[in-house]
Design an enzyme around this catalytic site. Structure first.
Site, PDB file in Angstrom:
ATOM      1  N   THR A 122       0.835  -1.208   0.000  1.00 37.52           N
ATOM      2  CA  THR A 122       0.000   0.000   0.000  1.00 37.52           C
ATOM      3  C   THR A 122       0.864   1.250   0.000  1.00 37.52           C
ATOM      4  O   THR A 122       0.611   2.210  -0.751  1.00 37.52           O
ATOM      5  CB  THR A 122      -0.934   0.010   1.224  1.00 37.52           C
ATOM      6  OG1 THR A 122      -1.782  -1.136   1.171  1.00 37.52           O
ATOM      7  CG2 THR A 122      -1.789   1.271   1.242  1.00 37.52           C
ATOM      8  N   TYR A 123       1.899   1.243   0.825  1.00 36.23           N
ATOM      9  CA  TYR A 123       2.815   2.380   0.896  1.00 36.23           C
ATOM     10  C   TYR A 123       3.524   2.606  -0.440  1.00 36.23           C
ATOM     11  O   TYR A 123       3.579   3.733  -0.952  1.00 36.23           O
ATOM     12  CB  TYR A 123       3.830   2.144   2.007  1.00 36.23           C
ATOM     13  CG  TYR A 123       4.969   3.122   2.041  1.00 36.23           C
ATOM     14  CD1 TYR A 123       4.794   4.416   2.513  1.00 36.23           C
ATOM     15  CD2 TYR A 123       6.244   2.746   1.601  1.00 36.23           C
ATOM     16  CE1 TYR A 123       5.849   5.325   2.547  1.00 36.23           C
ATOM     17  CE2 TYR A 123       7.299   3.637   1.633  1.00 36.23           C
ATOM     18  CZ  TYR A 123       7.094   4.918   2.107  1.00 36.23           C
ATOM     19  OH  TYR A 123       8.140   5.799   2.124  1.00 36.23           O
ATOM     20  N   LEU A 124       4.056   1.553  -1.027  1.00 33.18           N
ATOM     21  CA  LEU A 124       4.805   1.688  -2.277  1.00 33.18           C
ATOM     22  C   LEU A 124       3.905   2.117  -3.426  1.00 33.18           C
ATOM     23  O   LEU A 124       4.312   2.917  -4.278  1.00 33.18           O
ATOM     24  CB  LEU A 124       5.521   0.387  -2.608  1.00 33.18           C
ATOM     25  CG  LEU A 124       6.617  -0.035  -1.619  1.00 33.18           C
ATOM     26  CD1 LEU A 124       7.177  -1.400  -1.998  1.00 33.18           C
ATOM     27  CD2 LEU A 124       7.732   1.007  -1.559  1.00 33.18           C
ATOM     28  N   LYS A 127       3.289   5.819  -2.949  1.00 36.42           N
ATOM     29  CA  LYS A 127       4.453   6.596  -3.380  1.00 36.42           C
ATOM     30  C   LYS A 127       4.546   6.616  -4.903  1.00 36.42           C
ATOM     31  O   LYS A 127       4.858   7.658  -5.508  1.00 36.42           O
ATOM     32  CB  LYS A 127       5.737   6.005  -2.789  1.00 36.42           C
ATOM     33  CG  LYS A 127       5.811   6.027  -1.273  1.00 36.42           C
ATOM     34  CD  LYS A 127       5.729   7.415  -0.693  1.00 36.42           C
ATOM     35  CE  LYS A 127       6.961   8.249  -0.920  1.00 36.42           C
ATOM     36  NZ  LYS A 127       6.875   9.569  -0.241  1.00 36.42           N
TER      37      LYS A 127
END
Length: 202
Positions: A122-124, A127
């Site tokens: 989710t973070y990647l 980003k």
């Protein structure tokens, strides 16, 4: 140069504010209401702004913006989306509307091709989406994608590009130095680069 720093009291952002002072810039620390600003260098301008609810004028009077914020490892997917994707995209749009000259993004090595099976998926992906929005924004930009961060100062020995070891480490001190350099170095204009700190010889 007046530089708005998102995430100015974080582990990397604070180092960046100090580095900007050292280089003769005038950092504007964007912080949430109630944030502890005691560690900021004396004379740093503080501007209140929450990435989940940014005021329209947060970028006013700044020539450059650095996104050095992050939702942190303890947040859920919804907050990661709100900060690392939606907040970053909103800040990019506000920077463009304010006539900011340059936007430098602190991204992540995995954002280029996010692995949907990664624990950081989710973070990647957030980003990645923010990086792509910046590229399409029309702003002059630079995107820095370090490998896993450490809380070390670093030695200024840095490797960029395809030769980076994606399982390596990047000292936050080195990352802050690179972010500051990307603000003024024309060689960074329009570039997206992976980076790592070169470990000391055994």
């Amino acid at each position: 140069m007046h530089v708005l720093v998102a995430g100015a009291t974080g582990k990397t952002g604070l180092r960046l504010v100090r580095e900007l002072h050292r280089r003769g810039h005038q950092p504007v620390a964007m912080v949430r209401q109630g944030s502890d600003t005691a560690a900021l260098p004396a004379g740093t301008t503080v501007r209140h702004g929450d990435l989940t609810d940014l005021p329209d004028d947060v970028c006013q009077g700044c020539e450059a913006v650095v996104f050095a914020a992050g939702s942190g490892g303890a947040t859920d997917d919804a907050m990661t989306e709100r900060v690392d994707r939606e907040g970053a995209i909103r800040l990019i749009d506000l920077a463009r509307m304010a006539g900011v000259d340059r936007f430098v993004m602190l991204s992540s090595v995995g954002a280029g091709d996010p692995d949907p099976d990664s624990d950081l998926a989710t973070y990647l992906k957030a980003k990645h989406d923010a990086d792509e929005h910046l590229k399409a924004s029309g702003l002059e930009f630079a995107i820095v994608r370090p490998v896993a961060l450490t809380d070390e100062d670093g030695r200024g020995e840095i490797r960029f590009g395809d030769d980076v070891d994606v399982s390596g480490k990047a000292a936050r001190g080195d990352v802050a130095s690179v972010l500051a350099e990307a603000l003024t170095d024309s060689g960074w204009t329009g570039q997206t680069r992976r980076m790592e700190s070169i470990p000391a010889a055994a």
